[in-house]
Enzyme design. Structure first.
Site, PDB file in Angstrom:
ATOM      1  N   HIS A 476       0.823  -1.212   0.000  1.00  0.00           N
ATOM      2  CA  HIS A 476       0.000   0.000   0.000  1.00  0.00           C
ATOM      3  C   HIS A 476       0.853   1.256   0.000  1.00  0.00           C
ATOM      4  O   HIS A 476       2.071   1.240   0.259  1.00  0.00           O
ATOM      5  CB  HIS A 476      -0.967  -0.002   1.196  1.00  0.00           C
ATOM      6  CG  HIS A 476      -0.303   0.056   2.539  1.00  0.00           C
ATOM      7  ND1 HIS A 476       0.074   1.244   3.146  1.00  0.00           N
ATOM      8  CD2 HIS A 476       0.041  -0.930   3.416  1.00  0.00           C
ATOM      9  CE1 HIS A 476       0.602   0.985   4.331  1.00  0.00           C
ATOM     10  NE2 HIS A 476       0.607  -0.320   4.521  1.00  0.00           N
ATOM     11  N   CYS A 495       2.683  -4.993   6.850  1.00  0.00           N
ATOM     12  CA  CYS A 495       2.415  -4.792   5.428  1.00  0.00           C
ATOM     13  C   CYS A 495       3.608  -4.105   4.770  1.00  0.00           C
ATOM     14  O   CYS A 495       4.488  -3.569   5.446  1.00  0.00           O
ATOM     15  CB  CYS A 495       1.149  -3.967   5.232  1.00  0.00           C
ATOM     16  SG  CYS A 495      -0.376  -4.854   5.627  1.00  0.00           S
TER      17      CYS A 495
END
Length: 575
Positions: A476, A495
Site C-alpha cells: 500500500h 504490510c
C-alpha cells in the site's frame, strides 16, 4: 517433472530409517572380500554367459512365467524390499513404497548394477551426487556405495541388490533435497509459509534411470531460477579463491561526519584499505567520506558519505567469508515456486525493495518499507487480485488493542479528532456508533471495529494492492513519505509500503488492458474504488540476504529478522 505432497512438520531431513539400514547392510556385505568371491560366478553358473538375465530368460512375459525368484539378483532385491522395517520417517516410508512399486514394475531387476557391474549411467549419477557440495548441499547426506565395486570382479547378486537399493535411495534423497530443500521453512519461522512441493519419487527413479544423461536429469531437480544459478557460481568462486581478511568490527555509535573526531575512524579506514594521515588519524576526512559514499551507492544506501549505524552494519558484513550465507540463500531458493510467473512481483524484505519482473528482466523498482522486528513481514507467494483506490483502513485487532485503546483512554476525543469511525457489534452485526458513547475503560476489543475512511491522512494512502492471504498483509501507499529516505526501513506493522504507488500501479495495469495513467489518476480522491485484475499477478514476498547483481558482484544485506542465521544454524554451517 511431477511433484506431489508438501513438507510435514519436521524441521530438517535426517538420513535415518531405511537409507541408513541399507547402508549398514551394504557395508556388512562388502566387509569381506571372500564373500564377494563366493557370490561371484556360482549364482550365474546355470545360465550362458554374455547375455543379461532378461535376454537369457526370454520376453518379459516368459520372465514372469519363469519366476523372478530364479534370478538371484532379482530374488535378493525383492527380499530386501519386502523385509520388515523398523520405525521409519515420513520420507523413508515414502521412498521405500516408491522403490517397491518401481522395482516391481521391472520384475525386481537391478537398475544400477547389471551382472555385478555398475552401468555407465550409474557411475555418472554417483559422480554427480558426490559433487553435491557444488549445489550447496551436503554430500554426506547421500550414502553411496564404493565406486570401485565390481571393477575387477563382478559383484554377487546379494551385494548387487543392496547396492541398487542404496543408490536408488541416494537418488531419491538428493532429488528431494535439491528440489524442496533440506529444511521445513516453517521450522525457521511460523511467518515463512512457503510450502515447497516434493518430487514424485517414482517419477524421479524412472526419469533418472531412463534419461540419456542421468547426471543431468538428477541435477535438473535443483532450482533453475537466475538468482539461484548466480549464487551457485558465486559459491564456486568463493570456495575456489576466497581468502577473506579478518577485520575488527566497527562499533555502533554516533554518525561519523567530515571534520569530526571519533576513535572508530582508524577501524573504518582499515575496512577501506586507506592509509592513516600523519596528523589527526581519528578525524573523519573527505577521503574517508568519499570511500563511504561509494560504498553506500553500491549497497543501495543513501549516498551521503556519513557513516551512521545502518552504513556501519553493512560495512561490518562486507569482506567476511560469505560461503555459509550463500548456501543458506540457495536453500531458500529451493522453497520458492519453480514457476515465478512470466510477469511477477518480488518484494525482497532485507533489501527494502519491490521489483516488477517481465520475462526475466526487471522493468520497475521502487523502495519499500517492511515490518518492524516486532511486526515482521511474512514470507510467502500468492497472486495479486485487485487494486483499491482511496482505500478505507480497517484497523487490525492487534493495533486496536496495543495502540488505539491506550490512546483513547488517555484522550477520549482521540477517535473523533483523528477521524476514525467506530463500529460496535450489535446483535451480531457491526454498526456505526458515536465514539463518545463507548466506555473505553471496559470495552472488549473484539466487540468493536475501528475504521479510517479515505482521505489524505489515511494510513494506506491513495492505493492498496490486495492478494488475500492467511497473514492479512498487502502492499500500500502511505502518508509517511519520509520513511523512504531512511536506509533502515523496517518500520511498518507487517504490510509492505511502496514509495511510488501510482507508478507501480501503472506498470501493473499496463498488463491488464484498457488502462492509462490518466484514467487511474482520475480515480484518486473521493469514495473507495476497486479495480479487479482480470489477469492475476504472481507476487513473492522473499527473504534473500545474499544475491548476485548484474555486474556479477555478490551483494549482502543485513539479516534484519535473523532468518538467515537460523537457516545457517539448522544446516550446520555455523562454526
Amino acid at each position: 517433472m511431477t511433484v506431489s505432497l508438501r513438507y510435514g512438520s519436521k524441521g530438517s531431513e535426517v538420513m535415518k530409517g531405511s537409507g541408513e539400514m541399507m547402508f549398514k547392510a551394504t557395508k556388512t556385505l562388502l566387509a569381506g572380500a571372500a564373500l564377494i568371491g563366493l557370490s561371484v560366478g556360482s549364482a550365474h553358473a546355470y545360465l550362458p554367459e554374455g547375455k543379461t538375465f532378461r535376454e537369457r530368460a526370454g520376453s518379459a512375459a516368459s520372465l514372469t512365467l519363469a519366476d523372478v525368484a530364479s534370478d538371484p539378483a532379482a530374488r535378493a532385491l525383492k527380499g530386501l524390499l519386502t523385509a520388515p522395517q523398523e520405525k521409519l520417517s515420513f520420507n523413508d516410508k515414502r521412498d521405500r513404497a516408491a522403490m517397491v512399486e518401481f522395482y516391481a514394475e521391472r520384475d525386481y531387476q537391478p537398475v544400477w548394477m547389471v551382472e555385478g557391474v555398475y552401468t555407465p549411467q550409474a557411475r555418472r549419477i554417483m559422480d554427480r551426487i558426490a559433487a553435491a557440495a557444488e549445489d550447496g548441499l551436503d554430500p554426506a547426506a547421500y550414502k553411496l556405495p564404493p565406486a570401485t565395486l565390481g571393477s575387477s570382479t563382478p559383484a554377487g547378486p546379494d551385494i548387487a541388490a543392496s547396492v541398487d537399493m542404496l543408490l536408488s535411495k541416494a537418488v531419491l534423497t538428493y532429488a528431494r533435497q535439491a528440489y524442496a530443500g533440506r529444511l521445513d521453512p516453517s521450522s525457521i519461522s511460523k511467518l515463512i509459509t512457503l510450502k515447497p512441493l516434493l518430487p514424485d519419487p517414482i517419477e524421479v527413479l524412472t526419469t533418472v534411470s531412463t534419461a540419456s544423461d542421468g547426471a543431468a536429469a538428477i541435477a535438473g531437480y535443483n532450482p533453475q531460477h537466475e538468482g539461484y544459478l548466480r549464487l551457485k557460481q558465486a559459491l564456486a568462486t568463493a570456495r575456489g579463491g576466497e581468502t577473506a581478511t579478518v577485520h575488527a568490527p566497527v562499533p555502533g555509535g554516533k554518525s561519523m561526519k567530515v571534520g569530526l573526531s571519533d576513535p572508530r575512524v582508524p577501524l573504518l579506514r582499515a575496512r577501506f584499505d586507506l592509509p592513516a594521515p600523519s596528523e589527526a588519524p581519528e578525524v573523519y576526512d573527505e577521503t574517508l567520506a568519499q570511500a563511504v559514499k561509494s560504498f553506500q551507492a553500491d549497497k543501495g544506501l543513501k549516498a551521503d558519505g556519513i557513516a551512521g549505524n545502518a552504513t556501519v552494519a553493512f560495512i561490518n558484513g562486507t569482506g567476511k567469508s560469505n560461503t555459509a550465507e550463500i548456501i543458506a540463500n540457495m536453500e531458500r531458493w529451493r522453497w520458492m515456486p519453480r514457476d515465478l510467473g512470466a510477469f511477477h512481483i518480488i518484494a525482497n524484505i532485507p533489501e527494502y525493495n519491490v521489483r516488477v519482473v517481465e520475462n526475466g528482466k526487471v522493468i520497475h523498482t521502487t523502495r519499500a518499507v517492511v515490518g518492524k522486528i516486532t511486526n515482521q513481514t511474512p514470507v510467502f507467494s500468492d497472486a495479486m487480485e485487485s487494486i483499491v483506490v482511496n482505500p478505507s483502513w480497517n484497523v487490525p485487532a492487534s493495533i486496536t488493542m496495543k495502540e488505539m485503546l491506550p490512546a483513547v483512554r488517555r484522550d477520549p476525543s482521540y477517535m473523533s479528532r483523528k477521524g476514525y469511525q467506530v463500529l460496535a457489534n450489535v446483535d451480531g452485526k457491526f454498526r456505526p456508533v458515536d465514539p463518545q458513547m463507548v466506555d473505553w475503560s471496559n470495552v472488549n476489543a473484539r466487540q468493536i471495529m475501528i475504521r479510517q475512511p479515505p482521505g489524505d491522512d489515511n494510513a494506506l494512502g491513495n492505493v492498496k494492492f490486495l492478494f488475500p492471504n492467511e497473514h492479512s498483509v498487502y502492499l500500500h501507499d502511505t502518508p509517511s513519505k519520509s520513511f523512504f529516505k531512511r536506509d533502515d526501513r523496517a518500520l511498518s506493522h507487517g504490510c509492505v509500503r511502496v514509495q511510488d504507488p501510482l507508478e507501480f500501479a501503472d506498470v501493473l495495469l499496463a498488463h491488464q488492458g484498457g488502462w492509462s495513467q490518466q484514467r487511474l489518476r482520475k480515480m484518486v480522491g473521493g469514495k473507495e474504488k476497486w479495480i479487479n485484475l482480470p489477469n492475476r499477478i504472481p507476487i513473492h514476498l522473499t527473504y534473500f540476504t545474499a544475491f548476485v547483481d548484474d555486474n556479477g558482484v555478490v551483494q549482502t544485506r543485513p539479516d534484519i529478522y535473523g532468518f538467515n542465521a537460523r537457516v545457517e544454524k539448522a544446516l550446520g554451517l555455523q562454526g
